[in-house]
Scaffold this motif. Structure first.
Motif, PDB file in Angstrom:
ATOM      1  N   ARG A 386     -20.367 -32.487  26.144  1.00 39.67           N
ATOM      2  CA  ARG A 386     -19.421 -33.927  26.459  1.00 39.67           C
ATOM      3  C   ARG A 386     -17.830 -34.304  25.665  1.00 39.67           C
ATOM      4  NH1 ARG A 386     -23.873 -37.810  27.265  1.00 39.67           N
ATOM      5  NH2 ARG A 386     -22.785 -39.329  25.927  1.00 39.67           N
ATOM      6  N   PHE A 390     -14.499 -36.204  27.060  1.00 44.33           N
ATOM      7  CA  PHE A 390     -13.935 -37.155  26.402  1.00 44.33           C
ATOM      8  C   PHE A 390     -13.051 -36.213  25.907  1.00 44.33           C
ATOM      9  CE2 PHE A 390     -12.813 -39.641  22.472  1.00 44.33           C
ATOM     10  CZ  PHE A 390     -12.862 -40.367  22.849  1.00 44.33           C
ATOM     11  N   TYR A 391     -12.170 -35.074  25.001  1.00 44.52           N
ATOM     12  CA  TYR A 391     -11.090 -35.480  24.449  1.00 44.52           C
ATOM     13  C   TYR A 391     -10.050 -35.230  26.217  1.00 44.52           C
ATOM     14  CZ  TYR A 391      -7.564 -32.575  23.384  1.00 44.52           C
ATOM     15  OH  TYR A 391      -5.805 -32.219  21.780  1.00 44.52           O
ATOM     16  N   LEU A 392     -10.518 -34.100  27.068  1.00 45.77           N
ATOM     17  CA  LEU A 392      -9.731 -34.132  28.584  1.00 45.77           C
ATOM     18  C   LEU A 392      -9.360 -35.638  29.044  1.00 45.77           C
ATOM     19  CD1 LEU A 392     -10.483 -31.529  30.566  1.00 45.77           C
ATOM     20  CD2 LEU A 392      -9.415 -31.252  28.618  1.00 45.77           C
ATOM     21  N   MET A 393     -10.347 -36.257  28.934  1.00 43.27           N
ATOM     22  CA  MET A 393     -10.507 -37.974  29.864  1.00 43.27           C
ATOM     23  C   MET A 393      -9.173 -39.575  28.635  1.00 43.27           C
ATOM     24  SD  MET A 393     -14.309 -38.474  31.210  1.00 43.27           S
ATOM     25  CE  MET A 393     -13.901 -40.795  31.632  1.00 43.27           C
ATOM     26  N   ALA A 394      -9.709 -38.362  27.318  1.00 42.01           N
ATOM     27  CA  ALA A 394      -8.367 -39.486  26.778  1.00 42.01           C
ATOM     28  C   ALA A 394      -7.402 -39.341  26.905  1.00 42.01           C
ATOM     29  CB  ALA A 394      -9.090 -39.152  24.924  1.00 42.01           C
ATOM     30  N   GLY A 396      -6.157 -38.946  29.922  1.00 45.26           N
ATOM     31  CA  GLY A 396      -5.899 -39.768  31.411  1.00 45.26           C
ATOM     32  C   GLY A 396      -6.714 -39.017  32.332  1.00 45.26           C
ATOM     33  N   LEU A 397      -7.047 -37.736  32.099  1.00 47.79           N
ATOM     34  CA  LEU A 397      -7.966 -36.909  33.580  1.00 47.79           C
ATOM     35  C   LEU A 397      -9.056 -38.080  33.423  1.00 47.79           C
ATOM     36  CD1 LEU A 397      -5.843 -34.936  32.918  1.00 47.79           C
ATOM     37  CD2 LEU A 397      -7.605 -33.338  32.972  1.00 47.79           C
ATOM     38  N   ASP A 398      -9.059 -38.340  35.474  1.00 49.82           N
ATOM     39  CA  ASP A 398     -10.510 -38.609  35.596  1.00 49.82           C
ATOM     40  C   ASP A 398     -11.235 -38.181  35.376  1.00 49.82           C
ATOM     41  OD1 ASP A 398     -11.248 -37.735  37.852  1.00 49.82           O
ATOM     42  OD2 ASP A 398      -9.168 -38.988  38.460  1.00 49.82           O
ATOM     43  N   ARG A 399     -12.643 -38.633  35.254  1.00 48.97           N
ATOM     44  CA  ARG A 399     -14.005 -37.512  35.020  1.00 48.97           C
ATOM     45  C   ARG A 399     -13.902 -36.465  36.061  1.00 48.97           C
ATOM     46  NH1 ARG A 399     -18.448 -39.384  32.745  1.00 48.97           N
ATOM     47  NH2 ARG A 399     -17.865 -41.172  31.444  1.00 48.97           N
ATOM     48  N   THR A 401     -11.277 -34.647  37.779  1.00 50.30           N
ATOM     49  CA  THR A 401     -10.623 -33.943  37.247  1.00 50.30           C
ATOM     50  C   THR A 401     -11.282 -32.893  35.805  1.00 50.30           C
ATOM     51  OG1 THR A 401      -9.312 -35.115  38.732  1.00 50.30           O
ATOM     52  CG2 THR A 401      -8.353 -33.019  37.151  1.00 50.30           C
ATOM     53  N   LEU A 405     -11.392 -29.236  35.608  1.00 57.54           N
ATOM     54  CA  LEU A 405     -10.675 -28.567  35.102  1.00 57.54           C
ATOM     55  C   LEU A 405     -11.874 -27.385  34.192  1.00 57.54           C
ATOM     56  CD1 LEU A 405      -8.084 -27.902  35.150  1.00 57.54           C
ATOM     57  CD2 LEU A 405      -8.007 -29.530  33.000  1.00 57.54           C
ATOM     58  N   LEU A 406     -12.881 -28.204  33.621  1.00 62.53           N
ATOM     59  CA  LEU A 406     -13.259 -27.480  32.413  1.00 62.53           C
ATOM     60  C   LEU A 406     -14.814 -26.866  33.439  1.00 62.53           C
ATOM     61  CD1 LEU A 406     -14.759 -30.385  30.463  1.00 62.53           C
ATOM     62  CD2 LEU A 406     -13.061 -28.876  29.936  1.00 62.53           C
TER      63      LEU A 406
ATOM     64  N   PRO B  74     -11.962 -44.352  29.026  1.00 60.39           N
ATOM     65  CA  PRO B  74     -11.352 -43.183  28.269  1.00 60.39           C
ATOM     66  C   PRO B  74     -10.062 -43.897  29.008  1.00 60.39           C
ATOM     67  CG  PRO B  74     -13.963 -42.540  28.328  1.00 60.39           C
ATOM     68  CD  PRO B  74     -13.659 -43.053  28.804  1.00 60.39           C
ATOM     69  N   ASP B  75     -10.677 -42.244  30.447  1.00 59.52           N
ATOM     70  CA  ASP B  75      -8.640 -41.876  31.120  1.00 59.52           C
ATOM     71  C   ASP B  75      -8.427 -43.503  31.708  1.00 59.52           C
ATOM     72  OD1 ASP B  75     -11.330 -42.429  32.843  1.00 59.52           O
ATOM     73  OD2 ASP B  75     -10.374 -41.992  34.270  1.00 59.52           O
ATOM     74  N   ALA B  78      -6.326 -44.078  29.042  1.00 62.73           N
ATOM     75  CA  ALA B  78      -5.133 -43.007  28.166  1.00 62.73           C
ATOM     76  C   ALA B  78      -4.215 -43.283  29.651  1.00 62.73           C
ATOM     77  CB  ALA B  78      -5.683 -41.750  28.817  1.00 62.73           C
ATOM     78  N   ARG B  79      -4.435 -43.806  30.628  1.00 61.94           N
ATOM     79  CA  ARG B  79      -3.216 -43.718  31.357  1.00 61.94           C
ATOM     80  C   ARG B  79      -2.901 -45.068  31.517  1.00 61.94           C
ATOM     81  NH1 ARG B  79      -7.551 -41.531  35.008  1.00 61.94           N
ATOM     82  NH2 ARG B  79      -8.105 -43.781  35.871  1.00 61.94           N
ATOM     83  N   PHE B  86      -6.264 -36.937  17.720  1.00 58.15           N
ATOM     84  CA  PHE B  86      -7.516 -36.185  17.088  1.00 58.15           C
ATOM     85  C   PHE B  86      -7.196 -35.969  15.237  1.00 58.15           C
ATOM     86  CE2 PHE B  86      -8.615 -36.833  21.671  1.00 58.15           C
ATOM     87  CZ  PHE B  86     -10.109 -37.476  22.053  1.00 58.15           C
ATOM     88  N   VAL B  90     -10.672 -30.395  19.704  1.00 58.58           N
ATOM     89  CA  VAL B  90     -11.641 -29.676  20.447  1.00 58.58           C
ATOM     90  C   VAL B  90     -10.706 -27.803  20.955  1.00 58.58           C
ATOM     91  CG1 VAL B  90     -13.590 -30.958  20.515  1.00 58.58           C
ATOM     92  CG2 VAL B  90     -12.364 -30.276  22.458  1.00 58.58           C
ATOM     93  N   VAL B  95      -9.952 -23.657  29.387  1.00 64.40           N
ATOM     94  CA  VAL B  95      -8.628 -24.021  30.002  1.00 64.40           C
ATOM     95  C   VAL B  95      -7.729 -23.697  29.213  1.00 64.40           C
ATOM     96  CG1 VAL B  95      -7.845 -26.479  30.273  1.00 64.40           C
ATOM     97  CG2 VAL B  95     -10.581 -25.985  31.094  1.00 64.40           C
ATOM     98  N   PHE B 100      -3.968 -27.498  31.499  1.00 66.83           N
ATOM     99  CA  PHE B 100      -4.040 -28.713  31.135  1.00 66.83           C
ATOM    100  C   PHE B 100      -2.889 -30.014  31.203  1.00 66.83           C
ATOM    101  CE2 PHE B 100      -4.236 -31.491  27.017  1.00 66.83           C
ATOM    102  CZ  PHE B 100      -5.285 -32.820  27.651  1.00 66.83           C
ATOM    103  N   THR B 107      -0.910 -36.453  36.490  1.00 63.44           N
ATOM    104  CA  THR B 107      -1.920 -37.683  36.726  1.00 63.44           C
ATOM    105  C   THR B 107      -1.348 -39.060  36.227  1.00 63.44           C
ATOM    106  OG1 THR B 107      -3.609 -36.890  35.498  1.00 63.44           O
ATOM    107  CG2 THR B 107      -4.494 -38.734  35.709  1.00 63.44           C
TER     108      THR B 107
END
Lengths: 440, 250
Positions: A386, A390-394, A396-399, A401, A405-406, B74-75, B78-79, B86, B90, B95, B100, B107
């Motif tokens: 998780r 969260f890091y990727l979504m933070a 801007g990547l939607d869930r 995407t 990627l993960l 969250p996304d 960000a957008r 952070f 992490v 990846v 990334f 995006t």
């Protein structure tokens, strides 16, 4: 000694009678191999849930399918290589349809000096003594029920042999499974023998045409002489109703090296069993793999690494993603004999659940009888992290995407170990194509 | 209208109250700093802004650019231009950093109705930003944050911020793990982004960072509350006097 399964199965007298005389039957030792194998098959049947080595992949459902020998199906006509077969740059292509070499679809088999590619059938008839050092001696019917089934009915396959110090080539073996009106089975026997110092890369694509169910039951015996180096990359994307049970046994002489990668993407029930015996000092064996499963697919990767002598190294990295109601199995046995001092053996299996429905069984076994060794094994199963999501979504990547990627990254860690650049790119495309089709 | 408006925010984690009524309003163009000892809820506040789950928001609101920030995924935040650098980025094996970064940039571009960045343009852009931040070019070929030193991770966070050009950025203890040279480079990177349309919230223990990123407003946080607010000189006072008197008051 084969543990008894005593499952009823279709590979009995009727199946044998339908096949008639098999190639090489005139040679007593070949006939003997077949008779011994049939004896084992009759006594033990196919492995069921009580067979420890097969408890996660019992073959009960095979009893309900009236397989006929592929050679007796006269309604099969494959005239082109399926579109899903990748092109491997610079590779010489050999095509088998239902386990039989198809020269029309293959490149010329005699193209390179120092490399011999023959049909197993022709060698059985013409010069069986060439096969004698290998056939049945590397993959023994006694210990392996599916190898016994193969030995009982082996009729064709590929024999690949190199001269000493052969400098290297890439072969692409395409195995097409195609059933006609009736479900069918084929049991190809392959032999790969590399002489001292020879190098070879073999890519295998196992693919099926949609239709009736079929059973592909290949056995591959590999002999690597001193300092020989074989890279073998296998992908299995059989048809959704197909069964694929492949046994590979490898004998490694001193300072030889065997790098293999197994990619499991398709088939109803698949088992890839790879067994390596490090018989010469300083041999190196690397067996990595990826499986990606969906629906009710079952995929079993079973490995056995036997360190018999000192200074051997072996490593395994296997990653799986499971979705739907699929079932992934990894069994990995590492055996280090008393004399195999200074062995370095490593194994890691990780599985990622994409939903709540799938099941994964993992059985690592370490049998270490030497005291000066380094052995490590690990296993982990779980869902996507998780914190990673969260890091990727933070950013801007939607869930979806971020998830894609993960998951791709998770599998790529294993795919990235493929040392052949061209094959790595092709396998990476196959994995990413699977993820895209699944909407991961 | 403030770019970000936090009103009487109460947050608990597993039944324990962490934020006990935070109110903070930041205009576009401003840099605010929050200072305070460990365990006072500074990182909770930054996580709430970025949208991490696992927090129980009891009451209060966070409005960003006129919208209810807490209702956004969250996304989506960000957008819309919210960025969190952070405290502990992490490590994500497998990846690649460049894949990334490219995905994140595209995006954002798609969200803004702009065409995607092509491979050449992307490399050129990243190289230029890397140079400014003292990041070796081969770092982006490595898996995201994997094996990065503490300093490299923080630089990578600022690199992402620079590439994504957020309107509101929260820097959560970006100075921790940085030596003095890296601190200057990272601060220069932040200062280069300062402008009339952008706001920053800088969270730190130490006044040192605020010598380089000079804030317009400084807030002291203790016991889940903002206990004092002032101008940039407040940071110097804290450096001289410590947090003890605020902790006692909280």
């Amino acid at each position: 000694m084969v543990a008894t399964g005593l499952l009823d199965h279709p590979f009995k007298e009727g199946y044998a009678a339908r096949l008639g005389a098999l190639p090489g039957a005139a040679h007593a030792w070949i006939d003997g191999l077949r008779q011994t194998a049939r004896g084992i098959l009759n006594a033990s049947g196919l492995p069921g849930p009580k067979n420890e080595a097969w408890k996660f992949t019992p073959l009960g459902e095979l009893s309900k399918i009236p397989f006929i020998p592929a050679a007796t199906a006269d309604d099969i006509d494959v005239r082109e290589v399926p579109r899903g077969v990748p092109s491997i740059p610079g590779a010489q292509r050999v095509v088998l349809v239902n386990g039989v070499v198809n020269t029309a679809l293959s490149d010329p088999l005699d193209a390179l000096p120092g490399l011999r590619i023959e049909s197993f059938k022709q060698l059985l008839v013409r010069e069986p003594q060439t096969l004698k050092p290998f056939l049945g001696g590397i993959a023994s019917s006694g210990a392996l029920p599916l190898a016994a089934l193969n030995a009982a009915y082996m009729a064709d396959g590929l024999v690949i042999m190199t001269a000493k110090n052969f400098a290297g080539a890439t072969l692409h073996i395409v195995s097409i499974g195609a059933a006609g009106a009736e479900p069918l089975a084929f049991h190809p026997r392959n032999i790969i023998a590399l002489e001292t110092g020879a190098r070879l890369t073999v890519v295998e694509t196992h693919i099926g045409l949609p239709g009736q169910s079929y059973l592909a039951n290949p056995v591959t015996e590999i002999s690597l002489a001193d300092n020989a180096s074989l890279r073998r990359y296998v992908s299995v994307a059989e048809d959704a109703d197909a069964f694929h049970f492949a046994t590979t046994s490898v004998a490694l002489a001193a300072h030889s090296s065997f790098e293999t990668f197994h990619l499991g993407l398709g088939g109803a029930k698949v088992r890839q069993e790879v067994r390596a015996a490090l018989n010469g000092a300083g041999a190196d064996c690397c067996m990595n793999g990826v499986y990606a499963l969906t629906a009710k697919q079952h995929h079993d990767l079973t490995t056995v690494v036997e360190h018999h002598v000192p200074h051997g190294t072996s490593s395994q990295l296997v990653k799986g993603v499971v979705d739907g109601q699929s079932h992934g199995v990894f069994q990995g046995r590492i055996h280090v004999a008393r004399d195999a001092q200074k062995t370095d053996a490593r194994q890691l299996h990780k599985a990622l659940f994409l939903s709540k429905g799938p099941e994964v069984d993992c059985k690592p076994e370490l049998e270490i009888f030497a005291d000066d060794v380094q052995c490590a094994h690990g296993a982990a199963t779980g869902e996507l992290d998780r914190e990673h999501l969260f890091y990727l979504m933070a950013r801007g990547l939607d869930r979806d995407t971020a998830r894609a990627l993960l998951v791709a990254g998770f599998l790529d860690e294993a795919v990235a170990t493929i040392s052949d650049e061209n094959v790595r790119a092709v396998f990476s495309d196959m994995v990413n194509g699977w993820l895209k089709r699944r909407g991961v | 209208m403030a770019l970000i408006d936090i009103k009487d925010l109460h947050v608990s984690v597993q039944g324990k109250d962490i934020l006990k009524g935070i109110s903070l309003s930041i205009e576009a163009g401003e840099v605010h700093a929050i200072m305070g000892p460990n365990g006072t809820g500074k990182s909770t506040l930054s996580n709430i802004i970025a949208g991490r789950d696992g927090y129980d928001i009891k009451s209060g609101s966070v409005t960003y650019d006129g919208q209810d920030l807490l209702a956004m995924e969250p996304d989506v935040r960000a957008r819309a231009g919210v960025f969190l650098a952070f405290q502990y980025p992490v490590e994500i094996p497998g990846v690649s950093t460049s894949a990334f970064l490219k995905s994140a940039i595209n995006t954002k571009r798609r969200a803004e109705g702009k065409p995607e960045i092509d491979a050449m343009e992307f490399l050129k852009l990243v190289k230029a930003k890397n140079k400014a931040l003292g990041i070796p070019d081969d770092m982006i070929k490595r898996p995201l944050n994997v094996g990065f030193s503490g300093g490299e991770k923080k630089r990578a966070e600022v690199l992402q911020m620079t590439l994504l050009e957020p309107r509101f950025a929260v820097l959560d203890e970006t100075d921790s793990g940085l030596d003095i040279d890296a601190l200057k480079v990272v601060s220069d990177g932040v200062n280069a982004l300062r402008g009339a349309t952008r706001a920053f919230l800088v969270i730190t223990h130490y006044q040192r960072l605020l010598n380089y990123i000079v804030p317009d407003h400084v807030h002291v946080m203790a016991g889940g509350r903002i206990v004092k607010s002032g101008g940039k000189d407040l940071a110097h006072e804290l450096e001289a006097e410590g947090y003890a008197k605020y902790l006692a008051a909280a």
